[in-house]
Scaffold this active site. Structure first.
Site, PDB file in Angstrom:
ATOM      1  N   ALA A   1       3.353 -30.122  12.956  1.00 41.22           N
ATOM      2  CA  ALA A   1       2.515 -31.186  13.528  1.00 41.22           C
ATOM      3  C   ALA A   1       2.992 -32.548  13.032  1.00 41.22           C
ATOM      4  O   ALA A   1       3.165 -33.489  13.818  1.00 41.22           O
ATOM      5  CB  ALA A   1       1.061 -30.951  13.148  1.00 41.22           C
TER       6      ALA A   1
ATOM      7  N   LYS B   1       8.848 -21.004  19.419  1.00 44.53           N
ATOM      8  CA  LYS B   1       9.609 -19.812  19.059  1.00 44.53           C
ATOM      9  C   LYS B   1       9.577 -19.609  17.541  1.00 44.53           C
ATOM     10  O   LYS B   1       9.362 -20.577  16.831  1.00 44.53           O
ATOM     11  CB  LYS B   1      11.046 -19.924  19.564  1.00 44.53           C
ATOM     12  CG  LYS B   1      11.852 -21.117  18.990  1.00 44.53           C
ATOM     13  CD  LYS B   1      12.802 -20.753  17.905  1.00 44.53           C
ATOM     14  CE  LYS B   1      12.497 -21.353  16.629  1.00 44.53           C
ATOM     15  NZ  LYS B   1      13.336 -21.392  15.528  1.00 44.53           N
TER      16      LYS B   1
ATOM     17  N   TYR C   1      15.134 -26.868  21.576  1.00 44.14           N
ATOM     18  CA  TYR C   1      16.489 -27.206  22.015  1.00 44.14           C
ATOM     19  C   TYR C   1      16.519 -27.545  23.512  1.00 44.14           C
ATOM     20  O   TYR C   1      17.380 -28.272  23.973  1.00 44.14           O
ATOM     21  CB  TYR C   1      17.470 -26.065  21.692  1.00 44.14           C
ATOM     22  CG  TYR C   1      18.139 -26.270  20.345  1.00 44.14           C
ATOM     23  CD1 TYR C   1      17.378 -26.586  19.220  1.00 44.14           C
ATOM     24  CD2 TYR C   1      19.515 -26.182  20.193  1.00 44.14           C
ATOM     25  CE1 TYR C   1      17.983 -26.796  17.997  1.00 44.14           C
ATOM     26  CE2 TYR C   1      20.126 -26.399  18.957  1.00 44.14           C
ATOM     27  CZ  TYR C   1      19.349 -26.704  17.870  1.00 44.14           C
ATOM     28  OH  TYR C   1      19.943 -26.935  16.644  1.00 44.14           O
TER      29      TYR C   1
ATOM     30  N   HIS D   1      17.719 -20.705  19.950  1.00 44.39           N
ATOM     31  CA  HIS D   1      18.518 -21.892  20.266  1.00 44.39           C
ATOM     32  C   HIS D   1      19.948 -21.555  20.725  1.00 44.39           C
ATOM     33  O   HIS D   1      20.425 -22.057  21.725  1.00 44.39           O
ATOM     34  CB  HIS D   1      18.619 -22.819  19.050  1.00 44.39           C
ATOM     35  CG  HIS D   1      17.293 -23.208  18.470  1.00 44.39           C
ATOM     36  ND1 HIS D   1      16.176 -23.399  19.235  1.00 44.39           N
ATOM     37  CD2 HIS D   1      16.910 -23.482  17.190  1.00 44.39           C
ATOM     38  CE1 HIS D   1      15.164 -23.764  18.452  1.00 44.39           C
ATOM     39  NE2 HIS D   1      15.580 -23.805  17.211  1.00 44.39           N
TER      40      HIS D   1
ATOM     41  N   ARG E   1      28.137 -18.671  15.559  1.00 46.79           N
ATOM     42  CA  ARG E   1      27.902 -18.763  14.108  1.00 46.79           C
ATOM     43  C   ARG E   1      26.915 -19.891  13.851  1.00 46.79           C
ATOM     44  O   ARG E   1      26.945 -20.930  14.513  1.00 46.79           O
ATOM     45  CB  ARG E   1      29.191 -18.967  13.303  1.00 46.79           C
ATOM     46  CG  ARG E   1      29.884 -20.234  13.656  1.00 46.79           C
ATOM     47  CD  ARG E   1      31.129 -20.509  12.824  1.00 46.79           C
ATOM     48  NE  ARG E   1      31.757 -21.668  13.428  1.00 46.79           N
ATOM     49  CZ  ARG E   1      32.678 -22.420  12.856  1.00 46.79           C
ATOM     50  NH1 ARG E   1      33.132 -22.121  11.655  1.00 46.79           N
ATOM     51  NH2 ARG E   1      33.176 -23.471  13.474  1.00 46.79           N
TER      52      ARG E   1
HETATM   53  C1  BG6 Z   1      14.184 -24.866  14.135  1.00 51.97           C
HETATM   54  C2  BG6 Z   1      14.405 -23.875  13.047  1.00 51.97           C
HETATM   55  O1  BG6 Z   1      13.739 -24.223  15.294  1.00 51.97           O
HETATM   56  O2  BG6 Z   1      15.404 -25.542  14.410  1.00 51.97           O
HETATM   57  C3  BG6 Z   1      14.937 -24.567  11.802  1.00 51.97           C
HETATM   58  O3  BG6 Z   1      13.185 -23.210  12.742  1.00 51.97           O
HETATM   59  C4  BG6 Z   1      16.184 -25.356  12.129  1.00 51.97           C
HETATM   60  O4  BG6 Z   1      15.208 -23.627  10.787  1.00 51.97           O
HETATM   61  C5  BG6 Z   1      15.935 -26.275  13.320  1.00 51.97           C
HETATM   62  O5  BG6 Z   1      16.514 -26.125  11.000  1.00 51.97           O
HETATM   63  C6  BG6 Z   1      17.193 -26.959  13.773  1.00 51.97           C
HETATM   64  O6  BG6 Z   1      16.841 -27.873  14.760  1.00 51.97           O
HETATM   65  P1  BG6 Z   1      17.681 -29.200  15.021  1.00 51.97           P
HETATM   66  O7  BG6 Z   1      16.954 -29.863  16.143  1.00 51.97           O
HETATM   67  O8  BG6 Z   1      17.634 -29.982  13.745  1.00 51.97           O
HETATM   68  O9  BG6 Z   1      19.064 -28.787  15.351  1.00 51.97           O
END
Ligand code: BG6
Length: 475
Positions: free
Chosen positions: A20, A150, A181, A242, A326
């Site tokens: 939040a 998710k 994402y 993602h 990866r």
């Molecule tokens: C989140 C994960 O969904 O995405 C995190 O729970 C991760 O562990 C994050 O760090 C990464 O997101 P971004 O937008 O920083 O690439």
């Protein structure tokens, strides 16, 4: 400019939690700052267990915005805060929901609206909220839309249970399954680029491609989220969601028209074609040095903070093309990118030592950019080649939005294109479940890796065994 077209009440369950503060409250601020909420009546209600006054909660909201945004417009923030309220209750207390339902109309000036219910809580309390919101808050004049983040379930079985629970109370169109994402301009652009460029449509086909690599590295660790991360691990946290979504945008069939139905369908189809052969040789797991000393992490934890995977896509278009994924925490730097390595034609192969393979690099983070790696003669009397990079960074120049702001706006407008369908989620879990089993049965060695590096040796071996190497094009 896209704006909110409906009055809404955003009810955030778990309003004192990190999601939040980090994402949702700044998202609301951005929408207001950009004038996207000017035409509607909106209210934000934080719901959590701790007792707290409205004033205190407004301070928390304001601090969260200030922490996430540079140069906050304080006057605007004050105006937003007038619309911010706090309601304390247990998640399983029916009476609290009953009272909330009675109180909401007092702040909802214009009665006709949607109620966006945001789940910023651990899955253990989902059931209570799903049930109580359905019976108390979902009314004819204020239809509810549920926003869940998710991972959806922990595996195929629990995702099915979650869907059953949700659809026993709500229509599918009330469900907004969020993977942030998809709110990133760069991620959706992977699909847009394919539509917009016939040379990409021509080139991105299995018969031209030696391999595809997707990397999602981040320098940060678990950032105090051991309670969540220990139960999830990188395979669920990043790959199932993602990374699979990025891959789907790259390899799915392009429907003639993109809409919610066709996009969900094609992503599901391509997930159904994902295959992992010989799991023990195709899957790598790692844990960064020092993970076991993180607060809240068990000293014997085998939770992975790095994963690499080789998969195939079992259809005509992609037959025989290895795909390497990866992702990891505490890596050298933030880098999310797709590298497509093209095959050499028969005259190129072995003709000159310094003639490498062509690559298309679609970098998503930190800066979006697209580059071709070509070869050109160096010049001079010798026939020798050098790599030439053509391409450029992409800066959003249209109706640009921050990822959570964008997804909130889509949910307000009732557009589920950028959200997931349960069918695609199930298809993705079906690929991941056997991998999770292999971890649970210790069939895949847990490798330690150095903080600030490139991950595990196993990940390098995954590609080198096939005669390839990872291509790293860090800024
Ligand atoms: C989140 C994960 O969904 O995405 C995190 O729970 C991760 O562990 C994050 O760090 C990464 O997101 P971004 O937008 O920083 O690439």
């Amino acid at each position: 400019m896209q704006v909110a077209d409906q009055n809404f009440t955003l009810v955030v369950f778990g309003a004192s939690g990190s999601l939040a503060k980090l994402k949702i409250f700044p998202g609301v601020y951005h929408l207001a700052l950009e004038g996207r909420l000017n035409d509607v009546d909106y209210q934000v209600v934080g719901y959590a267990r701790s007792k707290m006054s409205n004033e205190k909660f407004r301070e928390i909201f304001a601090e969260a915005v200030r922490a996430a945004v540079d140069n906050v417009d304080e006057k605007l923030l004050l105006k937003i805060l007038e619309r911010v309220h706090y309601y304390s209750g247990e998640y399983d207390d029916e009476d609290a929901y009953h009272k909330l339902a009675g109180w909401l109309p007092e702040i909802e000036e214009k009665k006709d609206r949607v109620r966006l219910v945001y789940f910023s809580v651990p899955p253990s309390v989902f059931s209570s909220i799903i049930h109580n919101v359905c019976t108390k808050l979902d009314t004819e004049f204020a239809k509810v839309r549920l926003i869940l983040e998710k991972p959806f379930g922990y595996n195929y079985r629990t995702a099915k249970e979650l869907e059953k629970e949700l659809t026993s109370c709500y229509d599918e169109h009330q469900l907004y399954l969020l993977d942030h994402y998809l709110g990133k301009e760069a991620v959706f652009n992977v699909l847009s680029l394919r539509y917009a460029n016939s040379i990409l449509t021509t080139l991105i086909k299995g018969k031209h491609i030696a391999n595809i690599q997707i990397t999602a590295f981040e320098p940060g660790g678990i950032e105090g989220r051991a309670g969540y991360f220990e139960h999830v691990g990188t395979l669920r946290d990043m790959v199932q969601s993602h990374v699979f979504q990025i891959l789907a945008f790259l390899v799915m069939s392009l429907p003639a028209q993109i809409n919610e139905e066709t996009l969900h369908r094609e992503k599901r189809h391509v997930f159904e074609d994902f295959k992992v052969d010989d799991i023990e040789d195709s899957l790598v797991r790692g844990q960064y040095a020092g993970y076991l000393e993180e607060d809240g992490v068990a000293s014997t934890s085998t939770t992975e903070t790095f994963a690499a995977l080789k998969l195939k896509i079992d259809n005509l278009r992609w037959h025989g093309v290895p795909i390497y994924l990866r992702t990891g925490k505490k890596m050298k730097q933030k880098w999310t990118a797709i590298v497509i390595e093209f095959k050499q034609h028969s005259l190129q192969e072995g003709a000159f030592e310094d003639l490498g393979t062509n690559k298309l690099v679609i970098q998503l983070q930190p800066q979006e950019k697209i580059e071709f790696k070509l070869y050109t003669k160096m010049g001079g009397t010798k026939i020798a080649f050098t790599e030439l990079t053509t391409g450029r960074p992409i800066f959003c120049s249209g109706d640009c939005l921050h990822e959570h702001g964008r997804l909130l706006l889509e949910a307000i407008r009732g557009n589920r294109l950028l959200f997931l369908s349960f069918e695609e989620v199930f298809a993705a879990w079906k690929v991941i479940d056997p991998l999770l089993d292999a971890f649970a049965e210790n069939k895949v060695k847990l490798e330690k890796y150095e903080v600030g590096g490139m991950g595990t040796k196993g990940a390098d071996k995954l590609v080198s065994d096939d005669g390839f190497m990872w291509h790293n094009y860090f800024d």
